[in-house]
Design a protein around this motif. Sequence first.
Motif, PDB file in Angstrom:
ATOM      1  N   PHE B 209      35.589 -20.174 -56.286  1.00 29.53           N
ATOM      2  CA  PHE B 209      35.320 -18.891 -55.660  1.00 29.53           C
ATOM      3  C   PHE B 209      35.223 -17.792 -56.714  1.00 29.53           C
ATOM      4  CE2 PHE B 209      37.157 -14.897 -54.032  1.00 29.53           C
ATOM      5  CZ  PHE B 209      36.194 -14.572 -53.095  1.00 29.53           C
ATOM      6  N   GLY B 222      34.443 -23.785 -52.371  1.00 28.41           N
ATOM      7  CA  GLY B 222      34.849 -22.533 -53.002  1.00 28.41           C
ATOM      8  C   GLY B 222      33.664 -21.687 -53.429  1.00 28.41           C
ATOM      9  N   LEU B 225      31.769 -19.850 -50.812  1.00 31.35           N
ATOM     10  CA  LEU B 225      32.459 -18.638 -50.358  1.00 31.35           C
ATOM     11  C   LEU B 225      32.240 -17.440 -51.291  1.00 31.35           C
ATOM     12  CD1 LEU B 225      35.787 -20.051 -48.916  1.00 31.35           C
ATOM     13  CD2 LEU B 225      34.191 -18.568 -47.732  1.00 31.35           C
ATOM     14  N   ALA B 228      29.913 -15.446 -49.760  1.00 30.64           N
ATOM     15  CA  ALA B 228      30.396 -14.803 -48.532  1.00 30.64           C
ATOM     16  C   ALA B 228      30.807 -13.363 -48.796  1.00 30.64           C
ATOM     17  CB  ALA B 228      31.568 -15.593 -47.962  1.00 30.64           C
ATOM     18  N   LYS B 229      31.281 -13.104 -50.007  1.00 28.14           N
ATOM     19  CA  LYS B 229      31.756 -11.748 -50.293  1.00 28.14           C
ATOM     20  C   LYS B 229      30.609 -10.738 -50.247  1.00 28.14           C
ATOM     21  CE  LYS B 229      34.645  -8.947 -53.157  1.00 28.14           C
ATOM     22  NZ  LYS B 229      35.074  -8.586 -54.501  1.00 28.14           N
ATOM     23  N   LEU B 232      29.340 -10.151 -46.530  1.00 27.77           N
ATOM     24  CA  LEU B 232      30.387  -9.775 -45.584  1.00 27.77           C
ATOM     25  C   LEU B 232      29.808  -8.839 -44.534  1.00 27.77           C
ATOM     26  CD1 LEU B 232      33.291 -10.768 -45.930  1.00 27.77           C
ATOM     27  CD2 LEU B 232      33.890  -8.515 -46.764  1.00 27.77           C
ATOM     28  N   GLY B 233      30.033  -9.164 -43.256  1.00 30.43           N
ATOM     29  CA  GLY B 233      29.528  -8.296 -42.200  1.00 30.43           C
ATOM     30  C   GLY B 233      28.091  -8.579 -41.825  1.00 30.43           C
ATOM     31  N   THR B 239      31.037 -17.136 -44.260  1.00 27.31           N
ATOM     32  CA  THR B 239      32.470 -16.938 -44.495  1.00 27.31           C
ATOM     33  C   THR B 239      33.296 -17.957 -43.721  1.00 27.31           C
ATOM     34  OG1 THR B 239      31.986 -14.581 -44.538  1.00 27.31           O
ATOM     35  CG2 THR B 239      34.297 -15.203 -44.533  1.00 27.31           C
ATOM     36  N   VAL B 240      32.925 -18.184 -42.462  1.00 28.23           N
ATOM     37  CA  VAL B 240      33.802 -18.936 -41.577  1.00 28.23           C
ATOM     38  C   VAL B 240      33.839 -20.438 -41.890  1.00 28.23           C
ATOM     39  CG1 VAL B 240      34.147 -19.644 -39.174  1.00 28.23           C
ATOM     40  CG2 VAL B 240      33.703 -17.252 -39.722  1.00 28.23           C
ATOM     41  N   GLY B 243      35.537 -21.820 -45.311  1.00 28.24           N
ATOM     42  CA  GLY B 243      36.967 -21.530 -45.297  1.00 28.24           C
ATOM     43  C   GLY B 243      37.704 -22.449 -44.346  1.00 28.24           C
ATOM     44  N   LEU B 244      37.108 -22.639 -43.142  1.00 29.50           N
ATOM     45  CA  LEU B 244      37.718 -23.548 -42.177  1.00 29.50           C
ATOM     46  C   LEU B 244      37.803 -24.959 -42.734  1.00 29.50           C
ATOM     47  CD1 LEU B 244      36.422 -22.790 -38.571  1.00 29.50           C
ATOM     48  CD2 LEU B 244      38.766 -22.735 -39.443  1.00 29.50           C
TER      49      LEU B 244
END
Lengths: 325, 270
Positions: B209, B222, B225, B228-229, B232-233, B239-240, B243-244
């Motif tokens: 990450f 990693g 993700l 994902a930053k 975001l939004g 993101t989901v 991580g899950l």
Amino acid sequence: MVNYIARRLIGILPVLIGITLITFFVIHLSPGKPTRLQAEMSPKISLEAREKLDKLYGLDKPVHIQYWEWVRRLARFDLGKSFVDDRPVSQKIGERLPVTIAINVLSLALIFLAAVPIGITSAVKEGTAYDRISTVFVFIGFAMPTFWLALLLMNLFGVHLGWLPISGIKSIDFEDYNLLEKFMDLARHLALPVFVSAFVGLAGISRYMRTSMLEVLNKDFIRTARAKGLPENIVIYKHALKNALLPIVTIIGLSIPGLIGGSVIFESIYAIPGMGKLFYDSVMARDYPVIMGVLFIGAILTLIGNLVADVVYAYVDPRIRVSGR
Amino acid sequence: MKNLNRLTVFGIIVVVVMAAAALFAPFIAEHDPGAIELGSVLMPPSAEHIMGTDSLGRDLFSRMVYGARISLSVGFVAVGISVIAGVIFGSLAGYYGGWIDSVISRFIDIMLCFPTFFLILATIAVLGPGIWNIMVIIGLTSWMGVARLIRAEILSLREREFVEAARAVGASDFRIITRHLIPNGLGPVLVSATLGVAGAILTESGLSFLGLGVQPPVPSWGNILTEAKSTLGIAWWITVFPGLAILITVLGYNLLGEGLREHFNPHRKQ
């Protein structure tokens, strides 16, 4: 007590030497010299300048002499100068350290305040729905990637709800605020980082608290207390709790390296100017003097944390200081 | 293994499903995980892309499936290294005692003083990121627990009759350690290794990450993700899902480890 502390302090000496050896070893793992990389990054540096750099950092000398000189400078708190901006490493770390320590102390406090009641309650209510739910929560806590949690919370509270700021530790016009506003501003900025850094520790320590409490509740003196008709509240909060808290002191001491190490992740996500962010930036820039400095300071902080935990333990549990270790 | 805990069963299922995903990745993933499709950038989950696409139009599900391969192999190799190092150091310290034990035990104390993540990052700064370096570095910074386990086990066994008997018939130290002593400590080591896989997956995902672990374009949970930053939004699926995947896999290994601990520790009450 003084005796015990003195003994512990002497025992620390070899560990301290070991820390310097490992720190030095890690940085000298590289096949070339650390200055080579710096030189490669900027092609302007000539061979001559490169040799000058080598000389400046003493890299033209044999390794054991380099180590000796580094340790000598270390003893005078001289950690060298950053490759990036030429400022003294001790100064760079010095200005970042308070933020990281503050966040870690806050999250330790949060962990302690939340984990102890959770642990006690699930031990007392062993096998009930509360206990099972808190067990599930603990396992999720153990498995949670902190950076993901940080991202999710940032998304929820920062982007969607817009309640909390998502980076830094203060607003731009911080200086114009009055005292209360300053406090609120810091609190709003620190809420997410402190929560994220406490989350994983919370799971672990509430688990230990539960185990420790269960163990104590099975002891004979608790049966005696109950048998002589003491109210359950007094048995639990006065007789059992004191004894169950003892091992937690050590566990909190042991969780310090994890917390400090974790600061790299949340500090770089939330752009907090602490030691973890400094470390991340120096790793990215291959700024070896700073890397070496932070690695060393991180280990020293852990050492101090463990020492404090041991001394506190010896203070609250006389058996330890009498029998030695 | 009569009354398997429900949580342990969940752990076993997760471990098996993830291992299958990693092994049969080419058959499960419908798309090439590296295929860039600029026509379908940041598409939400649909029938075509069940987990959506990333900012280069790559199929997220396929990247996740191949990511399982990377994450699990980092976990297993790293733990393999840490178990080997831990068993060697632990048995030397426990069997020979004396100054060898003092030196190794002190070394363990010193290693435990370093925040592991700092040590790993510093080593990466010197050796460079990349999947092989990560495996070795995670392995070499996480052997201390296993070493302590094996040391304690051997320390408690080395004066027992069966060891004396082995010595009496002329077995070498090496044989006594590897054939008679280490097998006795394998239960706790297996527990610690299972939990270690979980830990290594977490560490690898954190490193990747931060951009210091598995390097793109090779997909890992990693480094997916990382993107994902910046989305975001905009793209919740990026993101989901990864991580899950990390959360569930780590949870699975932890639950399996706890189950094994119960199994090897029949005295402990449920």
